[in-house]
Enzyme design. Structure first.
Site, PDB file in Angstrom:
ATOM      1  CG  LEU A 193      46.606  32.729  40.915  1.00 42.82           C
ATOM      2  CD1 LEU A 193      48.001  32.222  41.273  1.00 42.82           C
ATOM      3  CD2 LEU A 193      45.554  32.024  41.772  1.00 42.82           C
ATOM      4  CD  GLU A 204      48.693  36.544  49.034  1.00 43.28           C
ATOM      5  OE1 GLU A 204      48.838  35.761  49.979  1.00 43.28           O
ATOM      6  OE2 GLU A 204      48.127  36.218  47.963  1.00 43.28           O
ATOM      7  CD  GLU A 210      43.358  37.602  46.551  1.00 47.13           C
ATOM      8  OE1 GLU A 210      44.594  37.583  46.654  1.00 47.13           O
ATOM      9  OE2 GLU A 210      42.646  38.517  46.996  1.00 47.13           O
ATOM     10  NE  ARG A 243      37.353  37.280  38.889  1.00 47.18           N
ATOM     11  CZ  ARG A 243      36.498  37.809  38.023  1.00 47.18           C
ATOM     12  NH1 ARG A 243      35.347  37.187  37.763  1.00 47.18           N
ATOM     13  NH2 ARG A 243      36.757  38.971  37.440  1.00 47.18           N
TER      14      ARG A 243
END
Length: 259
Positions: A63, A115, A135, A138
């Protein structure tokens, strides 16, 4: 839609979809995800197999955290909470669309990038690959279908380890845990993906569709229900092209299984 972050090229019956943000290690934003949906759907209409890769050294660094942070501070949300994430829609068009996909992996394949890779039916990793799910560091939870797809590939214990401890895996380690099926030398993933996609193209299109859409659903079912759906799928898949292929086999023509 103008292609800004995603490139699309048709090589015969194979669609090549490239994430084109090499300066950001191909990090995924909502804009990238939106273009990916369009490209995957287009491939389903125009091609018999697809390849997903990253331009530059990396497949996808996950991301785009900078973009997400800026939007959150501004009070902007990419989607209505009642709607599915664009990543879900785009990745579903790959995982359970009309054609099979190969993911050609290099460099970082982390977070949302992993993913995305796991939405493809086949994954080829070169030995520069690093798999990871960082992830939680964060304050983010997986949001691109990974809690389903990755967990079903590697199991709860391994996925929890990767998420909780930020453990990374090499290409060979990932292959041993089902994150990829092929490992090649650095720079060779795209060539191997082309080779595999060419084999897919030789299959009957309806058979490919059944493998992409029915096989994973059978995996979700109990024993008896799975066998029932298998029987239905086996009957459904037989069509005119099947009969033509059987005639080719009898006449020693057409694609051959070499073992």
């Amino acid at each position: 839609m103008t292609e800004q972050y995603i490139t699309y090229e048709l090589e015969g019956d194979i669609a090549l979809i490239g994430i084109n943000r090499p300066d950001k290690r191909n990090a995924m934003s909502s804009e990238v995800a939106a273009e990916l949906i369009v490209a995957a759907q287009r491939a389903g209409r125009e091609a018999r197999a697809g390849i997903i890769f990253g331009h530059g050294e990396h497949f996808c660094a996950g991301l785009d955290l900078v973009a997400v942070g800026e939007k959150r501070k501004a009070g902007v949300s990419d989607t209505d909470k009642r709607e599915r994430h664009p990543e879900h829609l785009g990745f579903d068009a790959i995982a359970r669309g009309p054609i099979p996909f190969v993911a050609a992996l290099s460099g970082v394949v982390i977070g949302l990038g992993l993913e995305l890779a796991c939405a493809a039916q086949i994954r080829v990793a070169d030995r520069s690959v690093v798999f990871g799910l960082p992830e939680a560091m964060r304050g983010i939870f997986v949001g691109g279908g990974g809690s389903v797809r990755i967990q079903r590939l590697i199991g709860y214990a391994r996925m929890a380890d990767m998420m909780l401890t930020r453990r990374t895996l090499t290409a060979d380690e990932g292959c041993a845990q089902n994150l990829c099926q092929y490992v090649v030398d650095p720079g060779e993933a795209l060539a191997k993906a082309r080779e595999l996609a060419a084999r897919m193209v030789e299959n009957v299109a309806l058979s490919n569709w059944t493998i992409c859409n029915i096989l994973p659903r059978i995996n979700d079912l109990g024993h008896d229900d799975g066998l029932m759906l298998e029987q239905m799928a086996a009957h459904y898949t037989v069509g005119q092209e099947t009969l033509e292929r059987l005639d080719q086999f009898a006449a020693k023509r057409g694609p051959r299984f070499l073992g």
